[in-house]
Design a protein around this motif. Structure first.
Motif, PDB file in Angstrom:
ATOM      1  N   ALA A   1     -14.748   9.261  -1.065  1.00  0.00           N
ATOM      2  CA  ALA A   1     -14.389   8.264  -2.082  1.00  0.00           C
ATOM      3  C   ALA A   1     -14.460   8.851  -3.481  1.00  0.00           C
TER       4      ALA A   1
ATOM      5  N   GLU B   1      -2.645   5.120  -4.918  1.00  0.00           N
ATOM      6  CA  GLU B   1      -4.027   4.657  -5.100  1.00  0.00           C
ATOM      7  C   GLU B   1      -4.371   3.551  -4.109  1.00  0.00           C
TER       8      GLU B   1
ATOM      9  N   THR C   1       0.817  -1.213   0.000  1.00  0.00           N
ATOM     10  CA  THR C   1       0.000   0.000   0.000  1.00  0.00           C
ATOM     11  C   THR C   1       0.851   1.263   0.000  1.00  0.00           C
TER      12      THR C   1
ATOM     13  N   LEU D   1      -7.263   3.517  -1.351  1.00  0.00           N
ATOM     14  CA  LEU D   1      -8.237   2.428  -1.340  1.00  0.00           C
ATOM     15  C   LEU D   1      -8.284   1.738   0.013  1.00  0.00           C
ATOM     16  N   THR D   2      -7.125   1.489   0.589  1.00  0.00           N
ATOM     17  CA  THR D   2      -7.071   0.848   1.904  1.00  0.00           C
ATOM     18  C   THR D   2      -7.795   1.692   2.951  1.00  0.00           C
TER      19      THR D   2
ATOM     20  N   LEU E   1     -14.253   2.161  -7.320  1.00  0.00           N
ATOM     21  CA  LEU E   1     -14.873   2.668  -6.104  1.00  0.00           C
ATOM     22  C   LEU E   1     -15.998   3.639  -6.453  1.00  0.00           C
TER      23      LEU E   1
ATOM     24  N   ASP F   1     -11.189  10.793  -4.817  1.00  0.00           N
ATOM     25  CA  ASP F   1     -10.026  10.049  -5.310  1.00  0.00           C
ATOM     26  C   ASP F   1     -10.309   9.488  -6.697  1.00  0.00           C
TER      27      ASP F   1
ATOM     28  N   HIS G   1     -10.207   3.873   2.441  1.00  0.00           N
ATOM     29  CA  HIS G   1     -11.650   3.848   2.178  1.00  0.00           C
ATOM     30  C   HIS G   1     -12.270   2.522   2.621  1.00  0.00           C
ATOM     31  N   ILE G   2     -11.576   1.424   2.367  1.00  0.00           N
ATOM     32  CA  ILE G   2     -12.107   0.111   2.773  1.00  0.00           C
ATOM     33  C   ILE G   2     -12.232   0.039   4.286  1.00  0.00           C
TER      34      ILE G   2
ATOM     35  N   LEU H   1     -10.435   6.631  -8.285  1.00  0.00           N
ATOM     36  CA  LEU H   1     -10.565   5.177  -8.200  1.00  0.00           C
ATOM     37  C   LEU H   1     -11.872   4.767  -8.880  1.00  0.00           C
TER      38      LEU H   1
END
Length: 126
Positions: free
Chosen positions: A61, A29, A24, A33-34, A69, A64, A36-37, A66
């Motif tokens: 979210a 990115e 990560t 993502l990590t 997502l 970003d 947000h998860i 992504l």
């Protein structure tokens, strides 16, 4: 990698935690993502304040770049009322879904062997 991202950091083995950190940190990115998860995972425990937090999470979210997502957030917004209810209310249909799954499993195991009466007895005995 998906399994490590979806697992709480304190539940990971040291080796997996180090690998996830290395992966990560090497990609901005993946770092986003990590985050947000993990933030979304916190929303999955029903609480009254999750409705406004969901809106904040969707906004964060969207900021970003992504695309996958973004597709997920569009789905959340499409069923916004149902998602908010799922994240705020303590009621769920987990028991019903469990019974349905078990019934279908028994039905598949018995495919072609016997009729409805044996199926009924197996369901009642389980």
């Amino acid at each position: 990698l998906k399994g490590m991202l979806c697992t709480a950091p304190d539940q990971l083995k040291d080796k997996d935690r180090e690998l996830l950190t290395a992966l990560t940190e090497s990609c901005p990115e993946m770092t986003a993502l990590t985050g947000h998860i993990r933030t979304f995972a916190d929303l999955l425990k029903p609480a009254a304040h999750n409705g406004p937090h969901l809106d904040q999470w969707i906004s964060a979210a969207r900021e970003d770049d992504l695309p996958h997502l973004h597709a997920f957030t569009r789905g959340l917004e499409r069923d916004h009322d149902a998602v908010v209810n799922g994240l705020t209310l303590p009621f769920h249909n987990g028991g019903t879904e469990g019974v349905n799954t078990k019934t279908k499993l028994i039905k598949r195991q018995m495919y072609g062997r016997a009729g409805f009466h044996l199926l009924r007895h197996r369901i009642l005995l389980n």
